[in-house]
Structure formats: structure tokens, C-alpha cells
Design a protein around this motif. Structure first.
Motif, PDB file in Angstrom:
ATOM      1  N   ARG A 163       0.803  -1.218   0.000  1.00 55.76           N
ATOM      2  CA  ARG A 163       0.000   0.000   0.000  1.00 55.76           C
ATOM      3  C   ARG A 163       0.836   1.269   0.000  1.00 55.76           C
ATOM      4  NH1 ARG A 163      -5.347  -0.764   3.755  1.00 55.76           N
ATOM      5  NH2 ARG A 163      -5.586   1.387   3.028  1.00 55.76           N
ATOM      6  N   VAL A 164       2.011   1.219   0.604  1.00 54.45           N
ATOM      7  CA  VAL A 164       2.768   2.465   0.781  1.00 54.45           C
ATOM      8  C   VAL A 164       3.950   2.614  -0.169  1.00 54.45           C
ATOM      9  CG1 VAL A 164       2.130   2.469   3.225  1.00 54.45           C
ATOM     10  CG2 VAL A 164       4.370   1.584   2.547  1.00 54.45           C
ATOM     11  N   GLN A 165       4.304   1.572  -0.898  1.00 54.60           N
ATOM     12  CA  GLN A 165       5.463   1.686  -1.784  1.00 54.60           C
ATOM     13  C   GLN A 165       5.231   2.746  -2.849  1.00 54.60           C
ATOM     14  OE1 GLN A 165       6.755  -2.172  -3.304  1.00 54.60           O
ATOM     15  NE2 GLN A 165       8.694  -1.807  -2.255  1.00 54.60           N
ATOM     16  N   MET A 166       6.298   3.433  -3.190  1.00 48.83           N
ATOM     17  CA  MET A 166       6.231   4.553  -4.104  1.00 48.83           C
ATOM     18  C   MET A 166       7.220   4.367  -5.242  1.00 48.83           C
ATOM     19  SD  MET A 166       6.464   7.204  -0.941  1.00 48.83           S
ATOM     20  CE  MET A 166       6.874   8.577  -2.013  1.00 48.83           C
ATOM     21  N   LYS A 167       7.163   5.277  -6.197  1.00 49.83           N
ATOM     22  CA  LYS A 167       8.150   5.299  -7.277  1.00 49.83           C
ATOM     23  C   LYS A 167       9.465   5.895  -6.790  1.00 49.83           C
ATOM     24  CE  LYS A 167       4.744   5.632 -11.013  1.00 49.83           C
ATOM     25  NZ  LYS A 167       4.258   6.440 -12.157  1.00 49.83           N
ATOM     26  N   ASP A 168       9.407   6.602  -5.668  1.00 49.94           N
ATOM     27  CA  ASP A 168      10.595   7.218  -5.087  1.00 49.94           C
ATOM     28  C   ASP A 168      11.421   6.139  -4.395  1.00 49.94           C
ATOM     29  OD1 ASP A 168      12.464   8.542  -3.534  1.00 49.94           O
ATOM     30  OD2 ASP A 168      11.128  10.191  -3.029  1.00 49.94           O
ATOM     31  N   GLU A 169      12.525   5.726  -5.017  1.00 52.57           N
ATOM     32  CA  GLU A 169      13.335   4.648  -4.475  1.00 52.57           C
ATOM     33  C   GLU A 169      13.982   5.038  -3.150  1.00 52.57           C
ATOM     34  OE1 GLU A 169      13.368   1.603  -5.431  1.00 52.57           O
ATOM     35  OE2 GLU A 169      11.950   2.109  -7.030  1.00 52.57           O
ATOM     36  N   GLY A 170      14.273   6.328  -2.993  1.00 53.74           N
ATOM     37  CA  GLY A 170      14.857   6.779  -1.729  1.00 53.74           C
ATOM     38  C   GLY A 170      13.893   6.590  -0.575  1.00 53.74           C
ATOM     39  N   ALA A 171      12.623   6.898  -0.822  1.00 55.76           N
ATOM     40  CA  ALA A 171      11.612   6.717   0.219  1.00 55.76           C
ATOM     41  C   ALA A 171      11.423   5.236   0.527  1.00 55.76           C
ATOM     42  CB  ALA A 171      10.294   7.340  -0.221  1.00 55.76           C
ATOM     43  N   ASN A 172      11.414   4.400  -0.501  1.00 54.81           N
ATOM     44  CA  ASN A 172      11.283   2.963  -0.287  1.00 54.81           C
ATOM     45  C   ASN A 172      12.475   2.411   0.499  1.00 54.81           C
ATOM     46  OD1 ASN A 172       8.889   2.983  -1.737  1.00 54.81           O
ATOM     47  ND2 ASN A 172       9.873   2.409  -3.658  1.00 54.81           N
ATOM     48  N   ALA A 173      13.660   2.950   0.230  1.00 54.26           N
ATOM     49  CA  ALA A 173      14.854   2.499   0.941  1.00 54.26           C
ATOM     50  C   ALA A 173      14.769   2.848   2.424  1.00 54.26           C
ATOM     51  CB  ALA A 173      16.104   3.123   0.319  1.00 54.26           C
ATOM     52  N   LEU A 174      14.200   4.014   2.732  1.00 53.83           N
ATOM     53  CA  LEU A 174      14.035   4.396   4.129  1.00 53.83           C
ATOM     54  C   LEU A 174      13.110   3.430   4.853  1.00 53.83           C
ATOM     55  CD1 LEU A 174      13.754   8.281   3.798  1.00 53.83           C
ATOM     56  CD2 LEU A 174      15.475   7.035   5.128  1.00 53.83           C
ATOM     57  N   LEU A 175      12.054   2.994   4.181  1.00 56.37           N
ATOM     58  CA  LEU A 175      11.145   2.025   4.795  1.00 56.37           C
ATOM     59  C   LEU A 175      11.842   0.685   4.998  1.00 56.37           C
ATOM     60  CD1 LEU A 175       8.321   1.374   5.843  1.00 56.37           C
ATOM     61  CD2 LEU A 175       7.685   0.740   3.497  1.00 56.37           C
ATOM     62  N   GLU A 176      12.628   0.262   4.018  1.00 56.98           N
ATOM     63  CA  GLU A 176      13.372  -0.996   4.158  1.00 56.98           C
ATOM     64  C   GLU A 176      14.339  -0.915   5.335  1.00 56.98           C
ATOM     65  OE1 GLU A 176      15.281  -1.749   0.467  1.00 56.98           O
ATOM     66  OE2 GLU A 176      13.406  -2.054  -0.654  1.00 56.98           O
ATOM     67  N   GLN A 177      14.997   0.223   5.493  1.00 65.89           N
ATOM     68  CA  GLN A 177      15.903   0.404   6.621  1.00 65.89           C
ATOM     69  C   GLN A 177      15.148   0.362   7.940  1.00 65.89           C
ATOM     70  OE1 GLN A 177      17.846   4.113   5.745  1.00 65.89           O
ATOM     71  NE2 GLN A 177      18.663   3.352   3.793  1.00 65.89           N
ATOM     72  N   ALA A 178      13.964   0.950   7.954  1.00 63.51           N
ATOM     73  CA  ALA A 178      13.154   0.941   9.173  1.00 63.51           C
ATOM     74  C   ALA A 178      12.758  -0.483   9.543  1.00 63.51           C
ATOM     75  CB  ALA A 178      11.912   1.807   8.981  1.00 63.51           C
ATOM     76  N   PHE A 179      12.375  -1.273   8.554  1.00 70.89           N
ATOM     77  CA  PHE A 179      12.013  -2.666   8.825  1.00 70.89           C
ATOM     78  C   PHE A 179      13.233  -3.472   9.284  1.00 70.89           C
ATOM     79  CE2 PHE A 179       8.054  -2.261   6.094  1.00 70.89           C
ATOM     80  CZ  PHE A 179       7.200  -2.450   7.170  1.00 70.89           C
TER      81      PHE A 179
END
Length: 244
Positions: A163-179
Motif C-alpha cells: 500500500r505504501v510503496q512509491m516510485k521514489d526509491e529513496g523513500a522505499n529504501a528508508l522504509l526498508e531500513q526501518a524494517f
């Protein structure tokens, strides 16, 4: 984050609501603002101060159409759309969305939760704005906020990411780091619970043995629903976080 992402984050009210509305008769000096928007913001403030006043509350979906239907002589479609768009992109509005406050109707009643993806996008946009004004690295705080939002959603991780993944890879990387940080935290908690179960100690004795705060031990034990905790400690406080 792109402007498209921000529009999606604030797609809250149906287009999107306004920057800080000034009190009636107060003129805005901000450059670039459409002359037709400020009077609309002032009228919204006048009619619905509980939504557009001291606190900006998340607005229910479809509120744009409701405002047009209720006030056909007060609002025109294009200027209202611009005003609501400006409002929902304001920092104060995004802060309410990011905090997970529910959506409200025109009477000021909470009617529905904000979608997890809107909370996620709001957190990212607020981070972008704050990081642009700060020399400090705000990513650790953001990662903690992203995990708190995920946990509050109640969704399985796979569904949440979808639901939250975006085209912005930087934002997705931040979520991966958080997980990744969350996984490390959970592994440590599991290791602590396992060591405690094998120790035969009380939580206080176990904490003293490892030089830990007893509250940290009790909090970790409370994370396992099946873990019996001595009755005298059931009201232990969760350790205070510096991420408020």
C-alpha cells in the motif's frame, strides 16, 4: 518527494485542504498565492473553525462535494479546489495526518481512519521539509515514526508495503531500513526473553545481572502475549522514547 507524492499524501479531503488559514480580515503576504484562494480559506475558517481553526483536523473523503452542495453561493468549484489543495498540503494539516488522527466531517465528528498510505506519505513529506531546514540527520527519527505507523496500521508487513510503496526509491529504501531496524529489535527481544526464561531469575534479578533497567526487561517480556510476567509488575511503564 515529488509533488505528485504530496498530492497523494493529502488526497484527503478530495482534492486536498489549505495552508494555515489566517483569521478573517488578515491578509496574507506570501508570494505566489492565488488571489482567489485566501477569501475561500477565510470563509472555511469562519464556517468551520473546528476543522480549519486552531487545529487542522483530517477531513473526510468527499468533503469537497459536500461543501459545494451546502454552500453553492459561497464557494465556486475551482477556487474551493485550490483552497482545499493548499490546506491539505500545509505542514499543520500533514502533522495531523501523520499523527494518525481520524478523518472528520463538517460537524467536527470523527468518522473514519486515515488510510495507512496517507499517514506514510505525510510522514515522508514532513521529513523532507524538516530535513531541508536542519543540518542534523533526521532519518533515525523518521525510521522510528515509519515503524510506529506500520504497527498502528495492524496490517501484515507484505500488505502494508504493497500500500505504501512509491516510485521514489529513496523513500522505499528508508522504509526498508526501518524494517531492518525493527527486525533487529525483535530479534534482541526474543533473545532477551529466551535468556530470561532460562535464568530462573525474577525480572529485577535478571536486569541487575546484566546491568539493565528492570523496565526494559519487563517491557520486552510484555511483547510476548504468552509470556507470564509476575503479577506485581503488570503495570510497568514502557521505557520512554526520545522519539515523540
Amino acid at each position: 518527494m515529488t509533488s505528485t507524492t504530496l498530492d497523494a499524501a493529502a488526497q484527503d479531503a478530495t482534492p486536498t485542504p489549505a495552508t494555515q488559514p489566517t483569521a478573517p480580515n488578515e491578509q496574507s503576504s506570501k508570494p505566489g498565492r492565488s488571489p482567489s484562494v485566501q477569501p475561500v480559506l477565510e470563509k472555511l475558517f469562519e464556517l468551520y473553525p473546528q476543522l480549519f481553526g486552531a487545529e487542522f483536523l483530517p477531513l473526510k473523503l468527499g468533503i469537497f462535494q459536500e461543501l459545494l452542495a451546502l454552500h453553492p453561493e459561497q464557494f465556486q468549484r475551482d477556487s474551493l479546489k485550490l483552497a482545499l489543495g493548499q490546506h491539505t498540503r500545509s505542514t499543520r494539516y500533514l502533522q495531523s495526518v501523520a499523527a494518525g488522527k481520524p478523518r472528520h466531517d463538517l460537524q467536527g465528528a470523527a468518522v473514519e481512519p486515515v488510510a495507512p498510505e496517507h499517514i506514510h506519505f505525510a510522514l515522508l513529506e514532513l521529513f523532507r521539509r524538516r530535513q531541508g531546514r536542519s543540518q542534523a540527520d533526521l532519518r533515525p527519527k523518521l525510521r522510528a515514526q515509519l515503524i510506529s505507523a506500520f504497527e498502528a496500521s495492524g496490517l501484515p508487513r507484505q500488505d502494508y508495503v504493497a500500500r505504501v510503496q512509491m516510485k521514489d526509491e529513496g523513500a522505499n529504501a528508508l522504509l526498508e531500513q526501518a524494517f531492518a531496524e525493527l527486525d533487529q529489535k525483535l530479534a534482541k527481544q526474543e533473545a532477551l526473553r529466551s535468556a530470561f526464561n532460562s535464568s530462573g531469575k525474577t525480572p529485577e534479578e535478571f536486569a541487575d545481572m546484566y546491568g539493565m533497567d528492570p523496565r526494559e526487561v519487563l517491557w520486552a517480556l510484555h511483547q510476548a502475549p504468552s509470556q507470564p510476567v509476575p503479577a506485581a509488575h503488570h503495570q510497568a511503564d514502557e521505557p520512554q522514547s526520545d522519539l515523540s
